[in-house]
Design a protein around this motif. Structure first.
Motif, short mmCIF file in Angstrom:
data_model
loop_
_atom_site.label_atom_id
_atom_site.label_comp_id
_atom_site.label_asym_id
_atom_site.label_seq_id
_atom_site.Cartn_x
_atom_site.Cartn_y
_atom_site.Cartn_z
N GLY A 235 -2.91 1.41 -10.33
CA GLY A 235 -1.50 2.36 -10.23
C GLY A 235 -2.11 3.08 -9.22
N GLN A 236 -3.71 3.30 -8.63
CA GLN A 236 -4.08 4.68 -8.36
C GLN A 236 -3.28 4.97 -6.26
OE1 GLN A 236 -7.60 3.62 -5.85
NE2 GLN A 236 -8.69 2.40 -7.41
N THR A 237 -3.07 5.64 -5.92
CA THR A 237 -2.77 5.49 -4.64
C THR A 237 -3.69 6.06 -3.81
OG1 THR A 237 -2.14 7.68 -5.23
CG2 THR A 237 -0.54 6.04 -5.43
N LEU A 238 -3.38 5.77 -2.62
CA LEU A 238 -4.74 6.40 -1.24
C LEU A 238 -3.48 6.36 -0.16
CD1 LEU A 238 -6.91 2.84 -1.29
CD2 LEU A 238 -7.02 4.78 -2.50
N ASP A 239 -4.14 7.50 0.26
CA ASP A 239 -3.54 7.98 1.52
C ASP A 239 -4.12 7.99 2.94
OD1 ASP A 239 -1.69 10.10 0.65
OD2 ASP A 239 -3.47 11.72 0.45
N VAL A 240 -3.35 6.76 3.51
CA VAL A 240 -3.58 5.99 4.76
C VAL A 240 -2.95 6.36 5.65
CG1 VAL A 240 -3.56 4.25 2.86
CG2 VAL A 240 -2.02 4.33 4.12
N ASP A 241 -3.87 6.29 7.02
CA ASP A 241 -2.70 6.12 8.51
C ASP A 241 -2.20 5.63 8.83
OD1 ASP A 241 -3.35 9.38 8.61
OD2 ASP A 241 -5.16 8.80 8.68
N PHE A 242 -3.31 3.78 8.42
CA PHE A 242 -2.81 2.37 8.23
C PHE A 242 -3.35 1.26 7.71
CE2 PHE A 242 -6.07 0.37 11.07
CZ PHE A 242 -7.35 1.71 11.03
N VAL A 243 -2.76 0.79 8.35
CA VAL A 243 -3.26 -1.06 7.16
C VAL A 243 -2.97 -2.18 7.55
CG1 VAL A 243 -1.84 -2.34 5.41
CG2 VAL A 243 -1.93 0.11 5.67
N ILE A 244 -4.57 -2.54 7.96
CA ILE A 244 -4.93 -4.42 7.85
C ILE A 244 -4.25 -4.88 6.99
CG2 ILE A 244 -6.33 -5.74 9.87
CD1 ILE A 244 -7.42 -3.09 10.95
N ALA A 245 -3.35 -6.12 7.38
CA ALA A 245 -3.53 -7.00 6.46
C ALA A 245 -4.88 -7.90 7.14
CB ALA A 245 -1.80 -7.90 6.37
N GLY B 186 -10.91 -7.28 -7.19
CA GLY B 186 -10.04 -6.97 -8.97
C GLY B 186 -8.69 -6.20 -8.75
N VAL B 187 -8.27 -5.91 -7.39
CA VAL B 187 -7.10 -4.80 -7.68
C VAL B 187 -6.70 -4.88 -6.41
CG1 VAL B 187 -6.82 -2.59 -6.53
CG2 VAL B 187 -7.96 -2.85 -8.08
N GLY B 188 -5.15 -5.33 -5.94
CA GLY B 188 -4.10 -5.68 -5.15
C GLY B 188 -3.32 -4.69 -4.61
N LEU B 189 -2.40 -4.99 -3.85
CA LEU B 189 -1.81 -3.90 -3.15
C LEU B 189 -0.71 -4.03 -3.91
CD1 LEU B 189 -0.80 -1.55 -0.88
CD2 LEU B 189 -0.27 -4.65 0.70
N ALA B 190 0.69 -3.01 -4.40
CA ALA B 190 1.39 -3.09 -4.87
C ALA B 190 2.29 -3.09 -4.12
CB ALA B 190 1.22 -1.96 -6.15
N LYS B 191 2.15 -1.63 -3.43
CA LYS B 191 3.62 -0.87 -2.22
C LYS B 191 3.22 0.08 -1.41
CE LYS B 191 8.68 0.55 -2.84
NZ LYS B 191 8.74 -0.75 -2.18
N LEU B 192 3.71 -0.14 -0.29
CA LEU B 192 3.34 0.87 1.03
C LEU B 192 4.44 1.37 1.14
CD1 LEU B 192 1.52 -1.56 3.73
CD2 LEU B 192 0.98 -0.33 1.85
N MET B 193 4.08 2.81 0.99
CA MET B 193 4.77 3.72 1.35
C MET B 193 5.00 4.84 2.91
SD MET B 193 5.60 3.12 -2.08
CE MET B 193 6.87 5.27 -2.16
N GLY B 194 6.30 5.06 2.33
CA GLY B 194 6.71 6.10 3.85
C GLY B 194 8.06 5.89 4.32
N ASP B 195 8.43 6.66 5.31
CA ASP B 195 9.72 6.59 5.49
C ASP B 195 9.82 5.07 6.45
OD1 ASP B 195 10.50 8.78 4.42
OD2 ASP B 195 10.14 10.49 5.22
N THR B 196 9.33 5.54 7.90
CA THR B 196 9.18 4.55 9.10
C THR B 196 8.03 4.40 9.53
OG1 THR B 196 9.11 6.66 11.24
CG2 THR B 196 11.51 5.45 10.36
N GLU B 197 6.65 5.14 9.04
CA GLU B 197 5.53 4.67 9.01
C GLU B 197 4.46 4.68 8.19
OE1 GLU B 197 1.86 5.98 12.62
OE2 GLU B 197 4.01 5.92 13.07
N VAL B 198 3.54 3.71 7.79
CA VAL B 198 3.01 4.08 6.21
C VAL B 198 1.62 5.17 6.32
CG1 VAL B 198 0.92 2.23 7.51
CG2 VAL B 198 1.61 3.02 4.52
N THR B 199 2.33 5.84 5.20
CA THR B 199 1.26 7.09 4.85
C THR B 199 0.60 7.28 3.40
OG1 THR B 199 3.31 8.20 4.03
CG2 THR B 199 3.10 8.25 6.36
N GLN B 200 1.08 6.19 2.85
CA GLN B 200 0.92 5.80 0.85
C GLN B 200 0.76 4.87 1.03
OE1 GLN B 200 2.34 7.61 -2.15
NE2 GLN B 200 0.20 9.02 -1.64
N ALA B 201 -0.15 4.31 -0.05
CA ALA B 201 -0.53 2.95 -0.67
C ALA B 201 -0.56 2.76 -2.20
CB ALA B 201 -1.88 1.90 0.27
N VAL B 202 0.06 2.64 -2.41
CA VAL B 202 0.20 2.13 -4.28
C VAL B 202 -0.64 0.59 -4.41
CG1 VAL B 202 1.36 2.09 -6.28
CG2 VAL B 202 2.43 3.28 -4.13
#
Ligand code: FAD
Length: 401
Positions: free
Chosen positions: A225-235, A205-221
């Motif tokens: 509203g919660q944020t997660l620090d991530v090294d990579f993402v699989i869709a 019941g929680v979606g992905l709002a946004k992925l953050m990072g300059d060129t590489e993903v580092t965080q997911a919102v």
């Protein structure tokens, strides 16, 4: 002699080409594929191959020598960009290829996370091709933080591999629960508990709002509203049939390239099979995304090209491997209104039987191969045992056949 050209060189294409030879087609056969590698099996991509338990060589359906011996020409590395049905001609790069009979086995493509929410950042992957897996493989190291978007079978299989390899894994599922589109709450409960027992953080019941990072993903919102620090993402958020080529050639599209029961499309001398094709099943029109369907439908089309004139009768089944659990599914559960549970004889062995009214539709069997086999045979024979017979441990399953 007829030149049969197959566009899309995957599971269905390979089955079709060899079936044509087995049925004594003596004319030329050409497979044209846009991937660099010979046709390969995809299921291990999210299972044994990703885990490092299976070599690359073993993915290939057949070696080059098998195509050579069967006199099947395979042209990889170039997409077919146009079909001219009037002239019976295809365009591949700047070349034209003539056909007498054409089969489209173009498969499907993963839905990608939109660029507006960071889907185009480095470190964001899909799970469809050998190239996808080779690109993400270096991230599968102990302690890395993986975010899996989508709690369907592909996402959960990737989560299982990642957890087994010691990564910190979070799965986010926008729907109320994992496996919502494909399985019952009971089956979802089973797999949620399994993943949680391996330390996977499952958020429903929680979606992905946004992925953050300059060129590489580092965080997911996330949507809460919660944020997660991530090294990579699989869709793993679903797939769409590859229909653009067929559509531009004027073929009817209806949840895939529309075929009749024989595999013929709306345009003369063009057939379709596998993930890309939709076909009639009873009153409905369906599309199946599975290896058994790709093989069976392709072989049925080959037989019909050779004049069999036999409608394709799908016998849907599917499997998924997660940790030490083998899930086997027989039938299609669409429209079920009740689920009956049958406990197995070993810990973790259980099966869920889907009914609509008195009719048995499908079975999910977890580490329960006998239940799968019996369920499959019952469904194919149109037999529906009373639900309480299924649930009772005193019923010897084979006696129901
Ligand atoms: C990671 C993963 C795990 C899976 N696990 C299971 C499982 O456990 N059990 C199961 O039953 N099924 C599973 N599947 C599904 C199964 O692999 C597919 O249903 C099957 O591969 C479909 O075969 P196909 O030949 O229709 O398509 P594909 O095997 O996808 O082949 C289609 C090919 O056509 C190519 N193509 C497309 N357009 C063009 C063009 N214009 N010109 C040239 N080439 C083109 C594509 O690039 C692709 O190579 C899984 C799939 C994936 C991705």
């Amino acid at each position: 002699m007829k030149h049969i050209v197959v566009v899309g060189a995957g599971q269905a294409a390979s089955a079709l080409a060899f079936k044509l030879r087995a049925l004594k087609h003596t004319g030329a056969i050409t497979l044209i594929g846009d991937e660099p590698d010979l046709p390969y099996q995809r299921p291990p991509l999210s299972k044994a191959y990703l885990l490092g338990d299976m070599t690359r060589e073993r993915l290939f359906l057949r070696p080059q020598s098998a195509y050579d011996e069967a006199d099947i020409a395979v042209r990889m590395g170039g997409a077919v960009t146009a079909i001219d049905p009037g002239a019976r001609r295809l365009t591949v790069g700047d070349e034209q290829v003539d056909y007498d009979t054409l089969v489209l086995t173009t498969g499907s493509s993963p839905i990608r996370l939109p660029a507006q929410i960071g889907g185009d950042l480095k470190g964001v992957y899909c799970v469809r091709t050998l190239g996808d897996i080779d690109a993400m493989a270096p991230h599968f190291a102990t302690g890395k933080r993986a975010l899996i978007v989508g709690g369907g079978y592909i996402g959960l299989e990737a989560a299982a591999v990642a957890a087994k390899l010691g990564l910190n894994v979070t799965v986010v599922e926008m729907a109320e629960r994992i496996l919502q589109r494909v399985a019952s709450p009971q089956t979802a409960d089973y797999f949620r508990a399994l993943h949680q027992s391996h330390g996977v953080n499952i958020l429903e019941g929680v979606g992905l709002a946004k992925l953050m990072g300059d060129t590489e993903v580092t965080q997911a919102v996330l949507s809460d509203g919660q944020t997660l620090d991530v090294d990579f993402v699989i869709a793993g958020i679903g797939i769409r049939p590859n229909t653009a080529l067929a559509q531009s050639a004027g073929l009817t599209i209806d949840n895939g390239i529309s075929t009749d029961a024989f595999g013929k499309t709306s345009v003369a001398d063009i057939w379709a099979a596998g993930d890309c094709a939709s076909f009639p099943l009873g009153e409905a029109r369906i599309r199946l995304e599975s290896v058994p369907n790709a093989i069976d439908q392709a072989e049925a089309v080959a037989a019909n090209i050779m004049g069999a004139n036999a409608p394709y009768v799908a016998k849907p089944w599917f499997w998924s491997d997660q940790y030490d659990v083998k899930l086997q599914i027989a039938g299609l559960n669409t429209g079920y209104d009740a689920v009956v549970t049958r406990s197995g004889d070993k810990p973790g062995a259980v099966s869920h039987w889907y009914y609509r009214g008195v009719n048995l539709l499908a079975v999910d069997a977890m580490n329960a191969p006998r239940e799968f086999m019996v369920g499959k045979r019952l469904i194919e024979a149109g037999k529906s045992p009373a639900p309480d017979m299924i649930a009772s441990p005193d019923t010897a399953l084979k006696s129901l056949l």
